[in-house]
Each structure stands twice: as C-alpha cells, then as structure tokens.
Design an enzyme around this catalytic site. Structure first.
Site, PDB file in Angstrom:
ATOM      1  N   THR A  97      37.214  47.273  43.645  1.00 45.77           N
ATOM      2  CA  THR A  97      37.668  45.883  43.537  1.00 45.77           C
ATOM      3  C   THR A  97      37.526  45.264  44.918  1.00 45.77           C
ATOM      4  O   THR A  97      38.240  45.625  45.855  1.00 45.77           O
ATOM      5  CB  THR A  97      39.124  45.803  43.058  1.00 45.77           C
ATOM      6  OG1 THR A  97      39.202  46.316  41.720  1.00 45.77           O
ATOM      7  CG2 THR A  97      39.618  44.368  43.058  1.00 45.77           C
ATOM      8  N   LYS A 172      37.347  40.255  37.581  1.00 40.73           N
ATOM      9  CA  LYS A 172      38.499  41.073  37.965  1.00 40.73           C
ATOM     10  C   LYS A 172      39.574  40.201  38.624  1.00 40.73           C
ATOM     11  O   LYS A 172      40.782  40.443  38.444  1.00 40.73           O
ATOM     12  CB  LYS A 172      38.054  42.177  38.927  1.00 40.73           C
ATOM     13  CG  LYS A 172      39.191  43.104  39.402  1.00 40.73           C
ATOM     14  CD  LYS A 172      39.855  43.853  38.254  1.00 40.73           C
ATOM     15  CE  LYS A 172      41.021  44.721  38.743  1.00 40.73           C
ATOM     16  NZ  LYS A 172      40.568  45.947  39.422  1.00 40.73           N
ATOM     17  N   LYS A 240      46.258  43.504  48.242  1.00 40.00           N
ATOM     18  CA  LYS A 240      44.856  43.438  48.667  1.00 40.00           C
ATOM     19  C   LYS A 240      44.038  42.625  47.679  1.00 40.00           C
ATOM     20  O   LYS A 240      43.261  41.734  48.060  1.00 40.00           O
ATOM     21  CB  LYS A 240      44.294  44.859  48.797  1.00 40.00           C
ATOM     22  CG  LYS A 240      42.850  44.932  49.305  1.00 40.00           C
ATOM     23  CD  LYS A 240      41.812  44.979  48.195  1.00 40.00           C
ATOM     24  CE  LYS A 240      41.849  46.297  47.451  1.00 40.00           C
ATOM     25  NZ  LYS A 240      40.736  46.385  46.448  1.00 40.00           N
TER      26      LYS A 240
END
Length: 290
Positions: A97, A172, A240
């Site tokens: 990711t 995502k 993050k």
C-alpha cells in the site's frame, strides 16, 4: 505453473507466498530480515536469496509486499534491487500500500527494462492473507493484468482491474477512507451504548440485522467491547495509509473532513501507547476517561 520471487514476508506477505507455493508455483523468497525468509523456506520449501535482485533473476513474476514508498523504491531500484536482476518480460506485482505517484514512478522504470508492472494493493487483513481471501485492486496495462491474474488468484477472493497505473493504489485509498469512518462510527456507537446503560452486545445483536451492519461490526464489536486490540491492522500502518490518502486529496481537491479528523484520533491512540493496537482501538480513546 510459474517461477516466482516473493519480496517481503511480513504478516501479509508470508502467508500470501505460502498460497503461491501450495498452488504449485516454484518460489524464491527474500526478506530484509533473513531469518524470516529461512523460516518460510523451512515451512513451505522453495529457496531464499540474499538480495531482491538475486531473487528476481530468471523469474516470470516478482511479487512485492513491503512497507511504504521508500521501501518500495529500495527493493525495486536500490542497490541489489529487483530491477537489477529481473529479465525483460518479467511482470512485477506490487502488493504494497503506497502512493499512486510511486506506482507510476516504478512502472516507468520497469518499462525501460521491458518489465511489466502492476500496482495491486490488497484488503482483508492478516486473516484474509492467511485464508487466501484477499481483495486485490489492480492498476496497470490490462494485458499484463490478464497475464498475472491466475497467479494473483492464488490468494484472492476478489480481483479487479481498476484502470491505468496508480488506479490500484487510488482504489485502496477509497477503501481506507471507508474503513476510517466506519470504525469511528462503531466506536462511538458502542461508547454511547455503554454510557446509556445498554447491554452493548444486545444492542449489536439487534442493529446488526439492519442497515447498520458492516464487516467491522461483525468482526470487531466483541473485541472492542472487551477492550482487546490485538486482532488486525495496526494503528501505525493505518496512519501511514491515511497520510497517503490526505496527501492525494490535496492534489486532486477531494474534501475529506471526516478522514482528516479520524487520522487525528488515531494520533491520539498512538500517544496513548497504542501504535501497535489494531484500528478498532479508536474506542479506547473514547473510553479512556470512563
């Protein structure tokens, strides 16, 4: 059956690589902490390599699952990186990711060497990886996606091509925006039930049969009620991801007031020592003064 290198054997990559081996593919693995690669080989067979470049040599596919943009750049293009070992015609499938920008950057570098690149982040958490039931959202050339589809299906329950390079990462981000709001809503609902003198479990039993039902409710309400937060994706990693989301929104003009607020709530959880707690720990922030 394909020759595959798998780079990055964390809580997601380790079982994902295992599914590939069980599917009959020939695997060579690499992990920054070599003992993790040795443990994987002891459990599944195959072999390990001392660098990403050596793992990628003579492979049909290279699967990546590392931490962030800088980790991806290092294992792809750094000294001993994948691009220094992979041959023309190899396809790189990046399950990290990361940002859409770094996906485009790595795809361009791969293209210079005649190497295909797909950005293919996953959703489903550790349980999804272990059970081979991940959702995989993919960006890149459709022909490259079609070629890689049978391999990725080894650990996917849902696999979809979303568009050109970067589209997987953008999808995502959509996923993480949804999760942030859902978990905060569930945390507030359970906190409210407690303050109102309700039986939290009984309340969930009722509302979970109606429009409020969600994966988070079904899978996290019991542990949230128990104050247990060791069951999934860590707060540090969520922050993050949300930093990537918020940075992208500043470029595309999307308004994300709830996401930005929940990101700060997660910062509060970190300040409570909960960086490694799972994302459902938002309720701990609400209950801390109870």
């Amino acid at each position: 059956m394909a020759n595959i290198a798998f780079i990055g054997l964390g809580v997601m990559g380790y079982p994902m690589a295992g599914h590939l081996k069980r599917a009959g593919h020939d695997l060579c693995v690499y992990n920054r902490t070599a003992s993790k690669a040795e443990a994987w080989v002891a459990e599944y067979g195959g072999r390990s390599a001392p660098t990403p470049a050596e793992a990628a040599a003579e492979q049909d596919f290279v699967m990546l699952c590392v931490g962030n943009d800088n980790d991806l750049r290092e294992v792809m293009a750094g000294e001993g990186g994948v691009l220094h070992g992979a041959r023309s015609g190899t396809v790189i499938v990046d399950h990290t990711t990361a940002s859409a920008d770094v996906a485009r950057e790595m795809a361009a570098l791969a293209r210079e060497s005649g190497i295909g690149f797909l950005d293919a982040p996953v959703s489903g958490g550790q349980a999804g990886a272990e059970n081979g039931k991940l959702t995989v959202m993919v960006g890149g050339e459709e022909s490259v996606f079609d070629f890689a589809r049978p391999v990725i299906n080894s650990y996917a329950k849902m696999l979809k091509h979303m568009g050109p390079t970067g589209s997987g990462q953008l999808t995502k981000m959509v996923n993480q925006i949804c999760i942030a709001g859902l978990v905060q809503g569930l945390a507030e609902a359970l906190h409210f039930a407690n303050k109102a003198g309700l039986d939290g479990q009984a309340a969930i039993d009722v509302i979970s049969k109606g429009a409020a039902q969600s994966w988070q409710m079904e899978n996290r309400h019991k542990t949230m009620l128990a104050g247990e937060f060791d069951f999934g994706f860590a707060v540090d990693w969520m922050r993050k991801d949300l930093s990537i989301v918020l940075d992208e929104s500043r470029h595309n003009g999307a308004q994300l007031p709830v996401t930005a607020l929940v990101d700060q709530f997660y910062a509060d959880v970190q300040s409570m020592g909960g960086g490694r707690w799972d994302t459902s720990s938002l309720i701990a922030r609400l209950d801390r003064d109870t």
